[in-house]
Each structure stands twice: as C-alpha cells, then as structure tokens.
Design a protein around this motif. Sequence first.
Motif, PDB file in Angstrom:
ATOM      1  N   SER A 168       0.993  -1.024   0.316  1.00  0.00           N
ATOM      2  CA  SER A 168       0.180  -0.241  -0.030  1.00  0.00           C
ATOM      3  C   SER A 168       0.593   1.389  -0.147  1.00  0.00           C
ATOM      4  CB  SER A 168      -0.906  -0.042   0.933  1.00  0.00           C
ATOM      5  OG  SER A 168      -0.010   0.190   2.212  1.00  0.00           O
ATOM      6  N   ARG A 169       2.133   1.198   0.123  1.00  0.00           N
ATOM      7  CA  ARG A 169       3.120   1.992  -0.458  1.00  0.00           C
ATOM      8  C   ARG A 169       2.925   3.209   0.745  1.00  0.00           C
ATOM      9  NH1 ARG A 169       6.177   2.674  -1.980  1.00  0.00           N
ATOM     10  NH2 ARG A 169       6.943   3.768  -3.608  1.00  0.00           N
ATOM     11  N   GLY A 170       3.555   4.831   0.234  1.00  0.00           N
ATOM     12  CA  GLY A 170       3.431   5.635   1.008  1.00  0.00           C
ATOM     13  C   GLY A 170       1.945   6.125   2.316  1.00  0.00           C
ATOM     14  N   PRO A 171       0.258   5.269   1.323  1.00  0.00           N
ATOM     15  CA  PRO A 171      -0.455   5.597   2.862  1.00  0.00           C
ATOM     16  C   PRO A 171      -0.872   4.444   3.428  1.00  0.00           C
ATOM     17  CG  PRO A 171      -1.243   6.402  -0.181  1.00  0.00           C
ATOM     18  CD  PRO A 171      -0.037   5.743  -0.241  1.00  0.00           C
ATOM     19  N   GLY A 172      -0.292   2.818   3.079  1.00  0.00           N
ATOM     20  CA  GLY A 172      -0.470   2.254   4.096  1.00  0.00           C
ATOM     21  C   GLY A 172       0.407   3.012   5.347  1.00  0.00           C
ATOM     22  N   PHE A 173       1.615   3.085   4.923  1.00  0.00           N
ATOM     23  CA  PHE A 173       2.905   3.280   5.648  1.00  0.00           C
ATOM     24  C   PHE A 173       2.075   4.219   6.618  1.00  0.00           C
ATOM     25  CE2 PHE A 173       5.793   6.043   7.267  1.00  0.00           C
ATOM     26  CZ  PHE A 173       7.278   4.786   7.295  1.00  0.00           C
TER      27      PHE A 173
END
Length: 406
Positions: A168-173
């Motif tokens: 989920s890239r930046g949003p998940g992080f």
Amino acid sequence: MPYQVIDGVRVFGEPEPQALAQAKTCARTGRVAGVALMADHHKGYSQPIGGVVVYEPDQVSPSGVGFDIACGNKAARTPLTLPQIAPDLPRIMDRIWQEISFGIGRKNPRPVEHPVLEHPLWRDEKHLRSLHRMAADQLGTVGGGNHYVDLFVEPPTQRIWVGVHFGSRGPGFRIASGVLNLMRNRPFDDPRTGERMDEPPALLDLETELGRFYWEAMHLAGQFAYAGRDHVVGQVLRILGTQADLEVHNHHNFAWLEEIGGQKAIVVRKGATPNFPAQLSFVGGSMGDISVILRGKESDEARASYRSTVHGAGRLMSRTQAVGKWRRQGGRRVRVGGAVDMEAVRRNLVARGIELRGGGPDEAPAVYRRLQPVLDAHAGSVDILHVLEPIGVAMAGPEVFDPYKD
C-alpha cells in the motif's frame, strides 16, 4: 508432528531464536487465543514476519499488521509460451523497467485513475485527507526493497506468467505510523521515532473511536494495494501484448475477522498468507528461485496454523549484512563489508537465462532461504499446483531510497 509447540507458540520449520522470542512476547500481550510461526519466519517489528497472532474479536494490533498494510502478491498466467517471447525477452524487460515506476517517483507523469481514489474515507476522515494526494501520486508504483515485477515460465507447459509483489506504499505506511503516533499521544503526522524492533505489540480496542478508524483505514489501504497490483499486472500484460487466462491475488500484513474453533477472532498475519481449503495463493521465492501457486487443503495442520501459510522464502541475512555498512573513504561514503558480491550474482543469473533489471545485494538469492524446503514444512496444508521459474526480474536498484519498503 509437522510443527513444534514452544512455550505455547506453534512453530513450523526450524525455529529462528529472535523471531521466536518476539512470538513469545506477542503470546503474553493482550487477549491472545493463539500464536504460530510459519516456516519462513524471521524477526520483524513488534510481531515477527511469518507470524500469526489470534486475538479476541475486540482487539487488533497495528504494529502487528505493520507498516506495509496489505502487501501482497498477484500472478497472472498468459497464453504465451517461452519460445514465442524468448528472442524479445531483453527488450521486454527493458520496457518493464522503463515504463513501470519503481521507488518513490512516477515515470509516467499522468496519474492512474481508479475508483479506490474516490472512496469517501479520503474525504470524511480528517487524517486521510492529507494522504489523498499521495495515494493519487503513488497508485501503481512498485516501490523498493523486496518488491518486484517478474516474468516466469512454467516448465511443463512453457507458459509465461506475470508476478508482482508490493503493498500500500506511502498511504499504508502513513496510516500505520499515524495510528501508532496517536496511540502514543503524538500528532498523526509526526515522523516515526523511537520505535524498537522488540517492543510488545501495540493493541487497540476496536470499540474505541481510534480502533474503528484504524479498522476502516486498514481496509482502505488494502483496496489501494489491490488496485496498484492490478494496474501493474495490466501494464505488463499490455507490454506483452496479451491477456491473462488465470489470475491469483492474495495479501498478507493484515488483520482478518475470522472464526477459530467456533469462535469469532481477529487474526493478524504479518508476512503470512491466508490458506483456507481450495483457496489459491501466489508465493514468491528470491530472484533466482522458484515461485509457486498453492491451493489450501483441509487438515489438522491447516487448523494448527490458523489457516495460514508462508508468504515467501524468508530472509536469512539482514540488509546490512548483505550490503555492508556505510564508511567514509577519501571524502565520500561507500559501502564496506557486505557479504554479497552482486556482480557474481548478476553473472550467475545471466548464465541461467534470467534477465535482471535493478536489484541489489540485499535481495540476492543468498539472502533468502530456498523456497522448496519452506514449502515442505507446510506440505500437509497446501497442494502445489504450479511451479514457476524466473526468466525476468525487475526491482528498484540499490541506489533507490524508498522509506515505504517493508
């Protein structure tokens, strides 16, 4: 018995001491109904990678799910065969490397359109509003670390498969780190500081406002991750000029509401794949190893693993061990002491007919276990339907900095 029980933890494969110590901490933190380690387990943040923790249905661990929410794998089988594409394989891999975005940025400046970007949570939840632009910018980007876009051949049929692995890239992080910040009375968007790998799981009551927010945001991150993998697989199929006749899509780093022994439970799988009877999963090995399509089956072993299996081969060597440490020499910073000779790795892959684009010592085959012995440890709960051999591997290069890799 296909697994050991060590201080209440069900361990598949050879126990790794640091991961086992983390699993024991998980077992005694919160309202826990069971803990298991899959055969690819190794040390992670708070909960070991390859770890499964079962909580009573009103509790979840954001640190257990981790920072790459819904990281997962997608495989697509094509009607193409290796003889049809072999002469063009270098050119195909060049196009994949050139047209698909690895690392942070987007090679194609035109953003990807997808219904997930219209989800009302981006607008209705104050903490997610600031992430919507990041989501639009990063949808369909692969990232760095162990995330990849691969081409495979299935030897008996010579059929070509596409496989991808990322999350989920930046949003998940930012969702994960932001919720952990709020749990520690810090602002949502504070830089993540002070976390320790061996700290106990951070636990949320799902009946609280923050617990409900996390549950909804975690699922939104999951939808975002699936949309990204769908898009990238579609890009590769267009490059190949073909369509898929079979797709297998699964994820890990997530919390599921399930039934365990007749009771509702929250099952947190970090680096572990759900494995219900007849369920298909794509599990990848290292850049020089096989990958497989699995099918779950009913068995005592499946129940003992809480309907879970491996998500990959599992690391044997840390990134620092593989790459080395930074040292200043002659006025510049260089890596020294790394255990992996990447040039030798590249020569070996070329000799085996594997086209590599990007990649670094921290993702070399020697850094990982071999996949087959890991699968053997779960033989009682999975059938191997398809064995895939890599012919093309594309990953972010070692010089690419990506703070969102897992």
